[in-house]
Design a protein around this motif. Sequence first.
Motif, PDB file in Angstrom:
ATOM      1  N   SER A 145     -13.515 -14.446  19.000  1.00 18.82           N
ATOM      2  CA  SER A 145     -13.853 -15.742  17.357  1.00 18.82           C
ATOM      3  C   SER A 145     -13.865 -13.664  16.231  1.00 18.82           C
ATOM      4  O   SER A 145     -13.167 -14.457  15.382  1.00 18.82           O
ATOM      5  CB  SER A 145     -14.630 -16.071  17.257  1.00 18.82           C
ATOM      6  OG  SER A 145     -14.813 -16.431  15.620  1.00 18.82           O
ATOM      7  N   ALA A 146     -14.473 -13.856  16.514  1.00 15.61           N
ATOM      8  CA  ALA A 146     -14.907 -12.508  15.989  1.00 15.61           C
ATOM      9  C   ALA A 146     -14.026 -11.726  15.327  1.00 15.61           C
ATOM     10  O   ALA A 146     -13.594 -11.579  14.493  1.00 15.61           O
ATOM     11  CB  ALA A 146     -16.108 -11.912  16.343  1.00 15.61           C
ATOM     12  N   GLY A 176     -10.920 -10.182  14.797  1.00 15.23           N
ATOM     13  CA  GLY A 176      -9.689 -11.062  14.007  1.00 15.23           C
ATOM     14  C   GLY A 176      -9.025  -9.849  12.810  1.00 15.23           C
ATOM     15  O   GLY A 176      -8.982  -8.625  12.947  1.00 15.23           O
ATOM     16  N   LEU A 177      -8.054 -10.615  12.051  1.00 12.53           N
ATOM     17  CA  LEU A 177      -7.376 -10.128  11.157  1.00 12.53           C
ATOM     18  C   LEU A 177      -8.523  -9.445  10.264  1.00 12.53           C
ATOM     19  O   LEU A 177      -8.086  -8.135   9.261  1.00 12.53           O
ATOM     20  CB  LEU A 177      -7.073 -11.309  10.072  1.00 12.53           C
ATOM     21  CG  LEU A 177      -5.062 -12.073  10.976  1.00 12.53           C
ATOM     22  CD1 LEU A 177      -5.222 -12.652   9.835  1.00 12.53           C
ATOM     23  CD2 LEU A 177      -3.998 -11.025  11.180  1.00 12.53           C
ATOM     24  N   GLY A 178      -9.669 -10.299  10.379  1.00 10.76           N
ATOM     25  CA  GLY A 178     -10.659  -9.499   9.554  1.00 10.76           C
ATOM     26  C   GLY A 178     -11.110  -8.226  10.188  1.00 10.76           C
ATOM     27  O   GLY A 178     -11.555  -7.374   9.162  1.00 10.76           O
ATOM     28  N   ASN A 179     -11.173  -7.922  11.166  1.00  8.44           N
ATOM     29  CA  ASN A 179     -11.032  -6.422  11.678  1.00  8.44           C
ATOM     30  C   ASN A 179      -9.907  -5.426  11.259  1.00  8.44           C
ATOM     31  O   ASN A 179     -10.490  -3.935  11.354  1.00  8.44           O
ATOM     32  CB  ASN A 179     -11.380  -6.021  13.376  1.00  8.44           C
ATOM     33  CG  ASN A 179     -12.597  -7.178  13.130  1.00  8.44           C
ATOM     34  OD1 ASN A 179     -12.288  -8.548  13.706  1.00  8.44           O
ATOM     35  ND2 ASN A 179     -13.649  -6.590  14.684  1.00  8.44           N
ATOM     36  N   TYR A 201      -5.687 -18.109   6.629  1.00  5.05           N
ATOM     37  CA  TYR A 201      -5.163 -17.332   7.869  1.00  5.05           C
ATOM     38  C   TYR A 201      -4.035 -17.097   8.859  1.00  5.05           C
ATOM     39  O   TYR A 201      -3.515 -16.416   8.966  1.00  5.05           O
ATOM     40  CB  TYR A 201      -6.413 -17.678   9.039  1.00  5.05           C
ATOM     41  CG  TYR A 201      -7.084 -17.091   9.642  1.00  5.05           C
ATOM     42  CD1 TYR A 201      -8.430 -15.346   9.382  1.00  5.05           C
ATOM     43  CD2 TYR A 201      -6.808 -16.055  11.281  1.00  5.05           C
ATOM     44  CE1 TYR A 201      -8.545 -14.697  10.156  1.00  5.05           C
ATOM     45  CE2 TYR A 201      -7.303 -15.574  12.106  1.00  5.05           C
ATOM     46  CZ  TYR A 201      -8.111 -14.644  11.740  1.00  5.05           C
ATOM     47  OH  TYR A 201      -9.111 -13.829  12.234  1.00  5.05           O
ATOM     48  N   PHE A 214     -17.678 -12.572   6.977  1.00  9.40           N
ATOM     49  CA  PHE A 214     -16.139 -12.606   7.923  1.00  9.40           C
ATOM     50  C   PHE A 214     -15.963 -12.538   9.472  1.00  9.40           C
ATOM     51  O   PHE A 214     -15.297 -12.707  10.158  1.00  9.40           O
ATOM     52  CB  PHE A 214     -15.065 -12.483   7.061  1.00  9.40           C
ATOM     53  CG  PHE A 214     -13.821 -12.719   7.185  1.00  9.40           C
ATOM     54  CD1 PHE A 214     -13.700 -13.605   6.081  1.00  9.40           C
ATOM     55  CD2 PHE A 214     -12.882 -11.935   8.054  1.00  9.40           C
ATOM     56  CE1 PHE A 214     -12.465 -14.629   6.523  1.00  9.40           C
ATOM     57  CE2 PHE A 214     -11.833 -12.573   8.616  1.00  9.40           C
ATOM     58  CZ  PHE A 214     -11.300 -14.517   7.474  1.00  9.40           C
ATOM     59  N   SER A 215     -16.115 -11.022   9.603  1.00  7.05           N
ATOM     60  CA  SER A 215     -15.798 -10.343  11.064  1.00  7.05           C
ATOM     61  C   SER A 215     -16.941 -11.083  11.745  1.00  7.05           C
ATOM     62  O   SER A 215     -16.219 -11.024  13.273  1.00  7.05           O
ATOM     63  CB  SER A 215     -16.418  -8.932  10.818  1.00  7.05           C
ATOM     64  OG  SER A 215     -15.576  -8.130  11.672  1.00  7.05           O
ATOM     65  N   SER A 253     -17.511 -13.975  12.073  1.00  5.93           N
ATOM     66  CA  SER A 253     -17.005 -15.208  12.105  1.00  5.93           C
ATOM     67  C   SER A 253     -18.772 -16.074  11.781  1.00  5.93           C
ATOM     68  O   SER A 253     -19.165 -16.766  12.618  1.00  5.93           O
ATOM     69  CB  SER A 253     -17.199 -15.954  13.440  1.00  5.93           C
ATOM     70  OG  SER A 253     -15.806 -15.767  13.823  1.00  5.93           O
ATOM     71  N   ILE A 295     -20.867 -20.183   8.723  1.00  4.05           N
ATOM     72  CA  ILE A 295     -19.717 -21.739   8.442  1.00  4.05           C
ATOM     73  C   ILE A 295     -20.087 -22.722  10.346  1.00  4.05           C
ATOM     74  O   ILE A 295     -19.090 -23.330   9.942  1.00  4.05           O
ATOM     75  CB  ILE A 295     -18.532 -21.589   7.812  1.00  4.05           C
ATOM     76  CG1 ILE A 295     -18.066 -20.451   8.597  1.00  4.05           C
ATOM     77  CG2 ILE A 295     -19.009 -21.324   5.832  1.00  4.05           C
ATOM     78  CD1 ILE A 295     -16.118 -20.800   8.165  1.00  4.05           C
ATOM     79  N   ILE A 333     -19.480 -21.311  12.957  1.00  2.00           N
ATOM     80  CA  ILE A 333     -18.978 -20.950  14.151  1.00  2.00           C
ATOM     81  C   ILE A 333     -19.643 -21.640  15.655  1.00  2.00           C
ATOM     82  O   ILE A 333     -19.790 -21.583  16.608  1.00  2.00           O
ATOM     83  CB  ILE A 333     -17.664 -20.053  14.206  1.00  2.00           C
ATOM     84  CG1 ILE A 333     -17.052 -20.177  12.746  1.00  2.00           C
ATOM     85  CG2 ILE A 333     -17.151 -19.734  14.978  1.00  2.00           C
ATOM     86  CD1 ILE A 333     -15.710 -20.913  13.369  1.00  2.00           C
ATOM     87  N   SER A 365     -11.087 -20.517  16.626  1.00  2.00           N
ATOM     88  CA  SER A 365     -12.324 -21.174  16.437  1.00  2.00           C
ATOM     89  C   SER A 365     -12.543 -21.227  15.401  1.00  2.00           C
ATOM     90  O   SER A 365     -13.637 -22.360  14.957  1.00  2.00           O
ATOM     91  CB  SER A 365     -13.766 -19.302  16.570  1.00  2.00           C
ATOM     92  OG  SER A 365     -12.841 -18.912  15.917  1.00  2.00           O
TER      93      SER A 365
HETATM   94  N1  TRP Z   1     -13.578 -12.930  12.653  1.00  2.00           N
HETATM   95  C1  TRP Z   1     -12.450 -13.470  12.223  1.00  2.00           C
HETATM   96  C2  TRP Z   1     -11.817 -12.860  12.133  1.00  2.00           C
HETATM   97  O1  TRP Z   1     -12.318 -11.190  11.980  1.00  2.00           O
HETATM   98  C3  TRP Z   1     -12.423 -14.415  11.443  1.00  2.00           C
HETATM   99  C4  TRP Z   1     -12.750 -15.591  11.905  1.00  2.00           C
HETATM  100  C5  TRP Z   1     -12.847 -16.702  13.150  1.00  2.00           C
HETATM  101  C6  TRP Z   1     -14.028 -16.524  11.076  1.00  2.00           C
HETATM  102  N2  TRP Z   1     -13.797 -17.015  12.634  1.00  2.00           N
HETATM  103  C7  TRP Z   1     -14.725 -17.483  10.993  1.00  2.00           C
HETATM  104  C8  TRP Z   1     -14.211 -16.517   9.523  1.00  2.00           C
HETATM  105  C9  TRP Z   1     -15.342 -18.234  10.946  1.00  2.00           C
HETATM  106  C10 TRP Z   1     -15.715 -16.759   9.256  1.00  2.00           C
HETATM  107  C11 TRP Z   1     -15.973 -17.577   9.626  1.00  2.00           C
HETATM  108  O2  TRP Z   1     -10.577 -12.346  11.804  1.00  2.00           O
END
Ligand code: TRP
Length: 446
Positions: free
Chosen positions: A24-25, A27-30, A106, A227-228, A230, A233, A235, A328
């Motif tokens: 989950s962590a 992802g596109l964020g990284n 996303y 964000f990275s 997760s 919110i 998750i 996730s």
């Molecule tokens: N963490 C993920 C990323 O880095 C994106 C993501 C998944 C996310 N679940 C999340 C971001 C919940 C914020 C909250 O791409």
Amino acid sequence: MDSKISQREQWTSKLGFILAAVGSAVGLGNLWGFAYRASQGGGAAFVLLYVLIVLIVCLPVFVAELALGKNAMASSLLAPVKLGGTNWSPLGVLFFLAPIGILSYYSVIMGWAADTFFHSLLFGLPKDLSEAKEFFGSVSSGSSVLLGHSLSLVLTALIVSSGVKRGIEKITKSFMPILFIILFMLTIWAGSLSGAWEGYQTFLFKFDFDQLKNPTTIRNAFSQAFFSLSLGIGIMVAYGSYLSKKSNLPKLSFGVASLDTLVGLMAGLITFPIFLTFGLSDSISDSTIGALFISIPTGLGSAGILGRIVAIAFFGLVYIAAITSSVSLLEVPVSSLMDKFRFDRNKSVWLVAIFVFILGIPSALDTNTLGTFDSVCNILLIFGGFLVTFFMGWVVPKKLDSEIDVSKVGVKTARYLKFMTKWICPPLIAFGFLISLFDLLKGWLS
Ligand code: TRP
């Protein structure tokens, strides 16, 4: 026993949880987010702030979220109410809506990644920067983007509809090792480029201390950290609710946060050498949102067949990383609907997916709208992080206590975490939130 509790799925093993949470962590964020935010001028100061925020602020938030889910044994929508009473239902609603908001754009970016992947595979890479920009323009508009958006959602929905163990855990177990192998190989390859050292320096050592005071850099660092990982919110509330009673939350949180940050830094070690070797530093800062999708193909386009192979591996990596995150994001609202209205999994999955598809259309049609969605959702994450630590630190501190098992983590760690959750995180995150909000509004008004 409450029938809902007995029906709740659990991860098959600790490793299963860790891989799913790292999935989950990471992802596109990284990959996309890191390149995009690091290229907005913060440089090494941005990277430093990001790492500090992860260590000081995000670790306690991580533990607090897991503790909330594990203690309540309920979905993110209901967990705050279950522990804190109906006054806290807005927090549950935030947990329900924010992942939907994030997933809506996303999956659009996932569509860009898929398109770029297939294009590299079937037709090759652009010849120069202008061709790459044109290509990104075609990827990010018109019917192909809607196709990418919808297919990515369908794929995500199919995985989530198979359930926690058979869907999410299984997919992350098979994908995460592949992801690490590709990442590792790309890092080594990027290290062999002529501009590697210059790239590392720009990315890690070129400090401009004034940037530490720049609100945009602060906002970027907070957004990137939350964000990275997760966080903010719900998750980890959902994932924590599938943990067994015996789990050691601080240790799990630390493991997941370190792996995620490592991947973020490795992504920087890949992208920055490419930017500097192929002279792309200027082009990335003026096309921020598409930075990754324009500069990587341009850079690799001038490196022959090897470049094309690397591009295929890279965008494959982006997609694999993204799918284990998108599941996730979908799982949270889905499990909430199941919990609240007793819908079955399938029905919840498709209901949410259709809604997310429609909500994502404006982002699919316009990259500026997508950027706005991203900024707003990131502010919500920071705000959510504030609420979670305030809730666990001040409203139900005993529940947090009971989830931090002193016999496992030791007195010092337990004390540290409780202290941070109560006294340090809420004010620091509130500070980050206000600066970010101010910076966002300033950008809109100017
Ligand atoms: N963490 C993920 C990323 O880095 C994106 C993501 C998944 C996310 N679940 C999340 C971001 C919940 C914020 C909250 O791409």
